[in-house]
Design an enzyme around this catalytic site. Structure first.
Site, PDB file in Angstrom:
ATOM      1  CG  ASP A  56      -3.132   3.666  -1.891  1.00 16.54           C
ATOM      2  OD1 ASP A  56      -4.260   2.801  -1.656  1.00 16.54           O
ATOM      3  OD2 ASP A  56      -2.669   4.116  -1.023  1.00 16.54           O
ATOM      4  CD  GLU A  57      -5.358  -1.254  -0.426  1.00 16.96           C
ATOM      5  OE1 GLU A  57      -5.453  -2.109   0.209  1.00 16.96           O
ATOM      6  OE2 GLU A  57      -5.739  -0.098   0.119  1.00 16.96           O
ATOM      7  CG  ASP A  82      -2.011   1.280   1.307  1.00 18.16           C
ATOM      8  OD1 ASP A  82      -3.024   1.154   0.672  1.00 18.16           O
ATOM      9  OD2 ASP A  82      -1.451   2.287   1.709  1.00 18.16           O
TER      10      ASP A  82
HETATM   11  N1  DCP Z   1      -8.740   8.738  -0.527  1.00 20.99           N
HETATM   12  C1  DCP Z   1      -9.859   9.493  -0.567  1.00 20.99           C
HETATM   13  N2  DCP Z   1     -10.957   9.653   0.126  1.00 20.99           N
HETATM   14  C2  DCP Z   1     -10.689   8.591   1.344  1.00 20.99           C
HETATM   15  C3  DCP Z   1      -9.725   7.714   1.403  1.00 20.99           C
HETATM   16  C4  DCP Z   1      -8.912   7.760   0.620  1.00 20.99           C
HETATM   17  O1  DCP Z   1      -9.902  10.354  -1.798  1.00 20.99           O
HETATM   18  N3  DCP Z   1     -11.763   9.078   2.302  1.00 20.99           N
HETATM   19  C5  DCP Z   1      -7.851   8.395  -1.655  1.00 20.99           C
HETATM   20  C6  DCP Z   1      -6.867   9.210  -1.280  1.00 20.99           C
HETATM   21  C7  DCP Z   1      -5.714   8.552  -0.909  1.00 20.99           C
HETATM   22  C8  DCP Z   1      -5.949   7.361  -1.631  1.00 20.99           C
HETATM   23  O2  DCP Z   1      -7.193   7.128  -1.790  1.00 20.99           O
HETATM   24  O3  DCP Z   1      -4.179   9.069  -1.080  1.00 20.99           O
HETATM   25  C9  DCP Z   1      -5.510   5.986  -1.127  1.00 20.99           C
HETATM   26  O4  DCP Z   1      -6.179   5.636   0.405  1.00 20.99           O
HETATM   27  P1  DCP Z   1      -5.544   5.207   1.467  1.00 20.99           P
HETATM   28  O5  DCP Z   1      -6.594   4.824   2.587  1.00 20.99           O
HETATM   29  O6  DCP Z   1      -4.385   4.294   1.150  1.00 20.99           O
HETATM   30  O7  DCP Z   1      -4.858   6.287   2.216  1.00 20.99           O
HETATM   31  P2  DCP Z   1      -3.460   7.221   1.959  1.00 20.99           P
HETATM   32  O8  DCP Z   1      -2.523   6.440   0.852  1.00 20.99           O
HETATM   33  O9  DCP Z   1      -3.720   8.428   1.542  1.00 20.99           O
HETATM   34  O10 DCP Z   1      -2.770   6.940   3.282  1.00 20.99           O
HETATM   35  P3  DCP Z   1      -1.882   5.873   4.191  1.00 20.99           P
HETATM   36  O11 DCP Z   1      -0.457   6.275   4.259  1.00 20.99           O
HETATM   37  O12 DCP Z   1      -2.570   5.791   5.434  1.00 20.99           O
HETATM   38  O13 DCP Z   1      -2.181   4.621   3.152  1.00 20.99           O
HETATM   39 CA    CA Z   2      -4.901   1.959   0.440  1.00 17.63          CA
HETATM   40 CA    CA Z   3      -2.074   4.244   1.055  1.00 15.67          CA
END
Ligand code: DCP
Ligand code: CA
Ligand code: CA
Length: 367
Positions: A104-105, A4
């Protein structure tokens, strides 16, 4: 393995503008109603220290970051998707089987590559992280476990830029103290209901009588919760196509009930979809027809094959068969015709079969 990306959209914004790294950064989905209406998509870890979270209203994030030199940017999905493709290409290379989930995963089945050895999997995880860093200058977090359920939860433990390995003998003690909401399928409502039963942690859930779980949640869900709490999961890492289905539709010059006229019209649609399928290296299992009648009613029929295929001739035969059958079921004339192909898997057949197949295809176009 579950891989991820860390603070994905925000990390990508930092990538194209490294000066943002030193500042709290919030990526926003602006709804456009008023200047600050909308929600936080994600934030870098600096902004998270102030309590900013995905899904939070933008105005609240602004309040939390007041006087902290924070940057607020709108989402740029085109850029993120372009980068996502590059990221997944790197991950895919290292997997026996590969399954992207979300932007992203991805799950990587590395059982064969590591001969099932967790230490080798840990080394492979470092290699993947290094390649991602060197080639794209991005970081990710990786969870490694005996199955998808454990890997997914493990990936969340050390973030950003972490690796967490949970070997089979550690599964129960790893899961036991965690909140039940870590399990897929446990949302706010389920968690509240579980709390009322005295179930707070995954360990509580594991100790709870399975028959009582079944009585509360039904057989399927109750059994799933019980198994999940023990870290039991045998879902395979599933290769899948990016699209769920491809369809093409076209209007006939005149309304008709003539099968040959219809078939002439759908032939280029089949060819076109087939080209896409070959380009994407997909195999289909389901072929469907779409018929819009003179009264504008829409009808569909489909057929699912026993095994996946990319055979154009087979596609033609089934489309013809389905239209033939369908016409017998109606007295109306057809106005628009279409096809839909779905139920994709990634191609795993050899190059030889592929070449002979392309030859077969060119035979067809000369008919
Ligand atoms: N995303 C979004 N709205 C949300 C959750 C996520 O638009 N409520 C989008 C933005 C994030 C991407 O999806 O960058 C991936 O979500 P993740 O849950 O994997 O979160 P992040 O990658 O941002 O953070 P982490 O480092 O905790 O994985
Ligand atoms: Ca994710
Ligand atoms: Ca992520």
């Amino acid at each position: 393995m579950l891989v991820d990306l860390d603070y994905f959209f925000a990390q990508l914004e930092e990538l194209r503008n490294p000066s943002l790294k030193k500042r709290p950064l919030v990526v926003c989905v602006y709804s456009g109603r008023t200047e600050d209406s909308g929600a936080v998509s994600t934030a870098n870890y600096l902004a998270r220290e102030f309590g900013v979270k995905s899904g939070m209203p933008i105005f609240r994030a602004k309040k939390k970051l007041e006087n902290n030199d924070a940057v607020f940017l709108p989402v740029d999905y085109d850029f993120y998707e372009e980068m996502c493709e590059k990221v997944m290409k790197i991950f895919r290379k290292h997997a026996g089987r590969f399954e992207q989930v979300g932007i992203d995963e991805a799950y990587l089945d590395v059982t064969d590559k590591t001969s099932g050895r967790f230490e080798d999997a840990r080394a492979l995880a470092s290699e993947i992280k290094k390649e991602l860093k060197v080639v794209l200058r991005l970081t990710c977090s990786i969870g490694i476990g005996p199955n998808k359920l454990v890997a997914k939860i493990a990936a969340d433990i050390q973030k950003p830029d972490g690796v967490t390995v949970v070997e089979p003998p550690q599964v129960e003690s790893f899961l036991s103290p965690l909140s039940t909401e870590k399990l897929i399928g446990v949302g706010v409502k389920t968690r509240e209901k579980m709390q009322a039963l005295g179930i707070h942690t995954i360990g509580d859930l594991a100790k709870f009588d399975v028959q009582k779980l079944i009585a509360t949640y039904g057989k399927t869900l109750g059994t799933y919760f019980h198994n999940a709490s023990l870290g039991i999961d045998d879902e395979p890492v599933e290769e899948r196509g990016e699209a769920e289905s491809f369809s093409r539709i076209s209007t006939l010059k005149q309304n008709t009930r003539d099968l040959n006229t219809i078939f002439e019209r759908v032939t280029p649609l089949c060819n076109n979809i087939h080209d896409t399928i070959m380009k994407e290296k997909l195999l289909f299992r389901t072929i469907g027809i779409i018929a819009v009648m003179d009264d504008l009613s829409t009808h569909t029929r489909s057929k699912t094959l026993e095994s996946p295929s990319n055979n154009l001739e087979l596609m033609f035969n089934i489309v013809r068969e389905l239209f033939g059958k369908f016409l017998k079921e109606t007295d109306r004339e057809v106005r628009r015709v279409g096809i839909r192909v779905s139920n994709f898997t990634k191609e795993e057949i050899g190059q030889k079969q592929l070449t002979s197949f392309i030859e077969r295809k060119s035979d067809f176009s000369t008919v």
